[in-house]
Design a protein around this motif. Structure first.
Motif, PDB file in Angstrom:
ATOM      1  N   LEU A 244       0.818  -1.208   0.000  1.00  0.00           N
ATOM      2  CA  LEU A 244       0.000   0.000   0.000  1.00  0.00           C
ATOM      3  C   LEU A 244       0.857   1.265   0.000  1.00  0.00           C
ATOM      4  CD1 LEU A 244      -2.753  -1.115   2.541  1.00  0.00           C
ATOM      5  CD2 LEU A 244      -3.049  -0.782   0.070  1.00  0.00           C
ATOM      6  N   VAL A 245       1.954   1.245   0.774  1.00  0.00           N
ATOM      7  CA  VAL A 245       2.780   2.457   0.839  1.00  0.00           C
ATOM      8  C   VAL A 245       3.443   2.737  -0.504  1.00  0.00           C
ATOM      9  CG1 VAL A 245       5.018   1.477   1.588  1.00  0.00           C
ATOM     10  CG2 VAL A 245       4.294   3.718   2.430  1.00  0.00           C
ATOM     11  N   GLY A 246       3.782   1.690  -1.249  1.00  0.00           N
ATOM     12  CA  GLY A 246       4.355   1.884  -2.572  1.00  0.00           C
ATOM     13  C   GLY A 246       3.335   2.365  -3.582  1.00  0.00           C
ATOM     14  N   LEU A 247       2.091   1.926  -3.417  1.00  0.00           N
ATOM     15  CA  LEU A 247       1.040   2.285  -4.365  1.00  0.00           C
ATOM     16  C   LEU A 247       0.499   3.696  -4.154  1.00  0.00           C
ATOM     17  CD1 LEU A 247      -0.918  -1.099  -4.379  1.00  0.00           C
ATOM     18  CD2 LEU A 247       0.305  -0.107  -6.323  1.00  0.00           C
ATOM     19  N   CYS A 248       0.409   4.116  -2.883  1.00  0.00           N
ATOM     20  CA  CYS A 248      -0.216   5.431  -2.662  1.00  0.00           C
ATOM     21  C   CYS A 248       0.451   6.277  -1.590  1.00  0.00           C
ATOM     22  CB  CYS A 248      -1.701   5.264  -2.334  1.00  0.00           C
ATOM     23  SG  CYS A 248      -2.030   4.544  -0.707  1.00  0.00           S
ATOM     24  N   GLY A 249       1.551   5.764  -0.998  1.00  0.00           N
ATOM     25  CA  GLY A 249       2.263   6.556  -0.007  1.00  0.00           C
ATOM     26  C   GLY A 249       1.775   6.398   1.410  1.00  0.00           C
ATOM     27  N   ASP A 250       0.701   5.626   1.619  1.00  0.00           N
ATOM     28  CA  ASP A 250       0.155   5.401   2.959  1.00  0.00           C
ATOM     29  C   ASP A 250      -0.003   3.905   3.181  1.00  0.00           C
ATOM     30  OD1 ASP A 250      -0.436   7.755   4.592  1.00  0.00           O
ATOM     31  OD2 ASP A 250      -1.768   8.363   2.965  1.00  0.00           O
ATOM     32  N   ASN A 251       0.274   3.435   4.413  1.00  0.00           N
ATOM     33  CA  ASN A 251      -0.031   2.049   4.735  1.00  0.00           C
ATOM     34  C   ASN A 251      -1.037   1.926   5.861  1.00  0.00           C
ATOM     35  OD1 ASN A 251       1.805   2.990   6.673  1.00  0.00           O
ATOM     36  ND2 ASN A 251       2.691   0.963   7.016  1.00  0.00           N
ATOM     37  N   ASP A 252      -1.640   3.040   6.248  1.00  0.00           N
ATOM     38  CA  ASP A 252      -2.704   3.045   7.253  1.00  0.00           C
ATOM     39  C   ASP A 252      -4.040   3.005   6.512  1.00  0.00           C
ATOM     40  OD1 ASP A 252      -4.713   3.823   9.125  1.00  0.00           O
ATOM     41  OD2 ASP A 252      -3.188   4.804  10.363  1.00  0.00           O
ATOM     42  N   MET A 253      -4.787   1.909   6.696  1.00  0.00           N
ATOM     43  CA  MET A 253      -6.036   1.745   5.957  1.00  0.00           C
ATOM     44  C   MET A 253      -7.038   2.840   6.282  1.00  0.00           C
ATOM     45  SD  MET A 253      -7.600   0.100   3.613  1.00  0.00           S
ATOM     46  CE  MET A 253      -6.582  -1.369   3.348  1.00  0.00           C
ATOM     47  N   ARG A 254      -7.008   3.366   7.504  1.00  0.00           N
ATOM     48  CA  ARG A 254      -7.932   4.455   7.850  1.00  0.00           C
ATOM     49  C   ARG A 254      -7.667   5.687   6.995  1.00  0.00           C
ATOM     50  NH1 ARG A 254      -6.237   4.035  14.058  1.00  0.00           N
ATOM     51  NH2 ARG A 254      -4.287   3.925  12.883  1.00  0.00           N
ATOM     52  N   GLU A 255      -6.392   6.004   6.811  1.00  0.00           N
ATOM     53  CA  GLU A 255      -6.041   7.168   6.003  1.00  0.00           C
ATOM     54  C   GLU A 255      -6.349   6.909   4.529  1.00  0.00           C
ATOM     55  OE1 GLU A 255      -4.628  10.896   4.816  1.00  0.00           O
ATOM     56  OE2 GLU A 255      -5.388  10.116   6.717  1.00  0.00           O
ATOM     57  N   ILE A 256      -6.108   5.689   4.081  1.00  0.00           N
ATOM     58  CA  ILE A 256      -6.407   5.356   2.679  1.00  0.00           C
ATOM     59  C   ILE A 256      -7.903   5.493   2.418  1.00  0.00           C
ATOM     60  CG2 ILE A 256      -6.455   3.456   1.001  1.00  0.00           C
ATOM     61  CD1 ILE A 256      -3.776   2.542   2.257  1.00  0.00           C
ATOM     62  N   ARG A 257      -8.720   4.994   3.343  1.00  0.00           N
ATOM     63  CA  ARG A 257     -10.178   5.118   3.159  1.00  0.00           C
ATOM     64  C   ARG A 257     -10.614   6.590   3.187  1.00  0.00           C
ATOM     65  NH1 ARG A 257     -12.832   2.338   0.309  1.00  0.00           N
ATOM     66  NH2 ARG A 257     -14.632   3.400   1.214  1.00  0.00           N
ATOM     67  N   ARG A 258      -9.989   7.407   4.053  1.00  0.00           N
ATOM     68  CA  ARG A 258     -10.319   8.833   4.089  1.00  0.00           C
ATOM     69  C   ARG A 258     -10.023   9.464   2.742  1.00  0.00           C
ATOM     70  NH1 ARG A 258      -8.360  13.485   3.987  1.00  0.00           N
ATOM     71  NH2 ARG A 258      -6.206  12.723   3.790  1.00  0.00           N
ATOM     72  N   ARG A 259      -8.875   9.098   2.164  1.00  0.00           N
ATOM     73  CA  ARG A 259      -8.494   9.649   0.865  1.00  0.00           C
ATOM     74  C   ARG A 259      -9.417   9.154  -0.242  1.00  0.00           C
ATOM     75  NH1 ARG A 259      -2.200   8.417   0.236  1.00  0.00           N
ATOM     76  NH2 ARG A 259      -2.723   9.054  -1.894  1.00  0.00           N
ATOM     77  N   VAL A 260      -9.819   7.890  -0.171  1.00  0.00           N
ATOM     78  CA  VAL A 260     -10.756   7.351  -1.175  1.00  0.00           C
ATOM     79  C   VAL A 260     -12.058   8.132  -1.140  1.00  0.00           C
ATOM     80  CG1 VAL A 260     -12.179   5.353  -1.800  1.00  0.00           C
ATOM     81  CG2 VAL A 260      -9.767   5.020  -1.220  1.00  0.00           C
ATOM     82  N   GLU A 261     -12.571   8.347   0.054  1.00  0.00           N
ATOM     83  CA  GLU A 261     -13.845   9.060   0.197  1.00  0.00           C
ATOM     84  C   GLU A 261     -13.729  10.522  -0.228  1.00  0.00           C
ATOM     85  OE1 GLU A 261     -14.747   8.285   4.257  1.00  0.00           O
ATOM     86  OE2 GLU A 261     -15.073   6.132   3.893  1.00  0.00           O
ATOM     87  N   ALA A 262     -12.503  11.059  -0.221  1.00  0.00           N
ATOM     88  CA  ALA A 262     -12.275  12.437  -0.672  1.00  0.00           C
ATOM     89  C   ALA A 262     -12.017  12.509  -2.174  1.00  0.00           C
ATOM     90  CB  ALA A 262     -11.097  13.038   0.093  1.00  0.00           C
ATOM     91  N   GLY A 263     -12.058  11.345  -2.845  1.00  0.00           N
ATOM     92  CA  GLY A 263     -11.897  11.329  -4.292  1.00  0.00           C
ATOM     93  C   GLY A 263     -10.474  11.142  -4.785  1.00  0.00           C
ATOM     94  N   ASP A 264      -9.573  10.703  -3.935  1.00  0.00           N
ATOM     95  CA  ASP A 264      -8.166  10.502  -4.315  1.00  0.00           C
ATOM     96  C   ASP A 264      -8.055   9.248  -5.176  1.00  0.00           C
ATOM     97  OD1 ASP A 264      -5.407   9.643  -4.263  1.00  0.00           O
ATOM     98  OD2 ASP A 264      -5.076  10.984  -2.564  1.00  0.00           O
ATOM     99  N   GLU A 265      -7.696   9.405  -6.445  1.00  0.00           N
ATOM    100  CA  GLU A 265      -7.651   8.272  -7.379  1.00  0.00           C
ATOM    101  C   GLU A 265      -6.506   7.314  -7.075  1.00  0.00           C
ATOM    102  OE1 GLU A 265      -9.767   7.319  -9.725  1.00  0.00           O
ATOM    103  OE2 GLU A 265     -11.080   8.935  -9.045  1.00  0.00           O
ATOM    104  N   GLN A 266      -5.383   7.834  -6.604  1.00  0.00           N
ATOM    105  CA  GLN A 266      -4.251   6.956  -6.281  1.00  0.00           C
ATOM    106  C   GLN A 266      -4.590   6.055  -5.095  1.00  0.00           C
ATOM    107  OE1 GLN A 266      -1.733   7.262  -8.438  1.00  0.00           O
ATOM    108  NE2 GLN A 266      -0.705   5.426  -7.607  1.00  0.00           N
ATOM    109  N   ALA A 267      -5.238   6.619  -4.097  1.00  0.00           N
ATOM    110  CA  ALA A 267      -5.660   5.822  -2.943  1.00  0.00           C
ATOM    111  C   ALA A 267      -6.708   4.800  -3.350  1.00  0.00           C
ATOM    112  CB  ALA A 267      -6.193   6.729  -1.839  1.00  0.00           C
ATOM    113  N   LYS A 268      -7.613   5.181  -4.250  1.00  0.00           N
ATOM    114  CA  LYS A 268      -8.644   4.249  -4.710  1.00  0.00           C
ATOM    115  C   LYS A 268      -8.015   3.077  -5.461  1.00  0.00           C
ATOM    116  CE  LYS A 268     -12.973   3.899  -7.315  1.00  0.00           C
ATOM    117  NZ  LYS A 268     -12.566   2.623  -7.949  1.00  0.00           N
ATOM    118  N   LEU A 269      -7.021   3.361  -6.294  1.00  0.00           N
ATOM    119  CA  LEU A 269      -6.355   2.279  -7.014  1.00  0.00           C
ATOM    120  C   LEU A 269      -5.661   1.331  -6.037  1.00  0.00           C
ATOM    121  CD1 LEU A 269      -5.410   0.918  -9.608  1.00  0.00           C
ATOM    122  CD2 LEU A 269      -3.472   2.520  -9.652  1.00  0.00           C
ATOM    123  N   ALA A 270      -4.982   1.884  -5.029  1.00  0.00           N
ATOM    124  CA  ALA A 270      -4.312   1.042  -4.034  1.00  0.00           C
ATOM    125  C   ALA A 270      -5.326   0.159  -3.312  1.00  0.00           C
ATOM    126  CB  ALA A 270      -3.569   1.922  -3.031  1.00  0.00           C
TER     127      ALA A 270
END
Length: 427
Positions: A301-327
């Protein structure tokens, strides 16, 4: 700190006819985690952590816990913390002993039955918990090449504990042991047999104490015996692994020779074409050490979007972050593939159990992992899945053909249970 309990320390219960306490130690390269448990009622008496060993800013954190209740019960006392240099593992375990003594739980207590050690890699030598002696230490040491980050630290903790209590049974519980029941068809890689045997190249699997505990707890949740239940266990934390458990025995698992194979993880790549390594060596002019660092610490996850905390990745997904969504989508795609593969391996699945930090707390991961699998009998109930809870619980709809469960893992309790059972046989 004093060696004896202070006057404010809680009074000890009278010494039982048989010692019932087990100290569980998990020694890392720069940390020691510990828990003290009373196996009469499976209660926790204390837990703690010594981290940043060898630094000037080492941290000792200790929490006394109320006795009684279940494995996760007890409000306990206030956590104590102190910082300062802890030179090595010997000093770390002495700091632990001092903290325990403050609560009347010192290592010299006659109520201490055994010390259980988490050991990451036991190879094919150790298929069950094992009383540690010189021969066992030698074998763990010989396995360092296949677990260079973990086994040396595990050995250091064991030797230090043995020096502190040479009279006490010291028992090793191996991460790999639960997976030694895999058939050769699952454990072997399709490479030259002589080369594989010479260099001990095969699939060992890890997180075994978690998979053992969760598969058995899932059977209990269903009101059945472990030997009557087939379970897919999904241990989803920063490290992640899946297992197929048939009748209480592991028949396949996602991690292999090392914890790198399998699912997408926080910083590890999981499955990929091995020729990627040759490509990076030839075209990218990367060294073996650089590629090792890339795949273990800068991928997933950290290589794909820079974060390995799933809570932060989900926050970014819900904010429309395409890189986080792909990860997130890649993470779920791999997870879903393993669910389907292990369904095929088992033939019949009674339950899918989610555990560890992400598995226990990330409802969107659980929902996405089984989405579209209704033909396999898999679904989650939105209300049950979204509800918070600390204990084991079903999140599938009532009457579902395959149960979907959240089962909090308890590796310390599993280690303590196995340690206490073996120590009892010796007495």
């Amino acid at each position: 700190m004093p060696d004896e309990p202070s006057s404010a320390a809680p009074s000890r219960p009278s010494h039982p006819s048989h010692p019932s306490r087990v100290l569980v130690l998990n020694s890392g390269s720069s940390s020691v985690k510990y828990q003290l448990l009373d196996m009469r009622d499976r209660s926790r008496l204390a837990s703690g952590l010594v981290e940043r060993i060898g630094e000037q800013t080492s941290l000792v954190r200790h929490t006394p816990l109320a006795s009684g209740g279940g494995p996760r019960d007890g409000a306990g006392g206030r956590t104590r913390e102190r910082t300062g240099p802890v030179a090595d593992h010997d000093a770390a375990l002495k700091a632990m002993a001092e903290e325990l003594a403050l609560d009347g739980l010192g290592l010299d207590s006659p109520e201490l039955a055994a010390i259980g050690h988490r050991v990451v890699h036991g190879g094919m030598h150790f298929t069950e918990p094992t009383v540690i002696d010189d021969a066992v230490l030698d074998t763990i040491e010989r396995l360092i090449p296949v677990a260079p980050l973990h086994n040396p630290a595990n050995l250091t903790g064991i030797r230090t504990a043995m020096a502190l209590r040479p009279d006490l049974p010291q028992i090793a519980v191996f991460d790999t042991a639960f997976h030694t029941t895999m058939p050769e068809s699952a454990a072997r890689y399709a490479i030259d047999v002589q080369t594989a045997d010479e260099h001990h190249v095969r699939r060992y699997g890890f997180h075994g104490t978690s998979h053992a505990y969760v598969s058995r707890e899932t059977a209990r949740l269903l009101g059945k015996a472990p030997e009557d239940v087939n379970v897919i266990v999904l241990h989803l934390g920063n490290g992640a692994s899946a297992s197929a458990v048939r009748g209480g025995r592991c028949v396949d698992t996602s991690m292999g020779l090392t914890p790198l194979e399998g699912l997408v993880m926080g910083t590890r790549s999981g499955d990929m074409d091995p020729a990627v390594i040759f490509h990076l060596m030839r075209v990218g002019e990367m060294s073996a050490d650089e590629i090792d660092t890339l795949l273990n610490k800068k991928s997933g996850l950290v290589g794909l979007c820079g974060d390995n905390d799933m809570r932060e990745i989900r926050r970014r997904v819900e904010a429309g972050d395409e890189q986080a969504k792909l990860a997130f989508d890649i993470y779920i795609h791999r997870l879903k593939k393993y669910i389907g593969a292990y369904y095929a391996v088992l033939g019949r699945v009674d339950a899918v159990a989610f555990t560890a930090g992400v598995g226990e707390n990330a409802a969107p991961v659980r929902e996405a992992a089984v989405a579209g699998l209704t033909e396999l009998g898999l679904a989650v109930d939105a209300e049950r899945n979204g509800a918070r809870g600390d204990g084991s619980r079903l999140i599938s709809p009532a009457g579902a053909r395959v149960a979907v469960a959240v089962v909090p893992t308890d590796e310390e309790m599993e280690i303590a249970t196995q340690t206490y059972a073996l120590a009892g046989k010796r007495n």
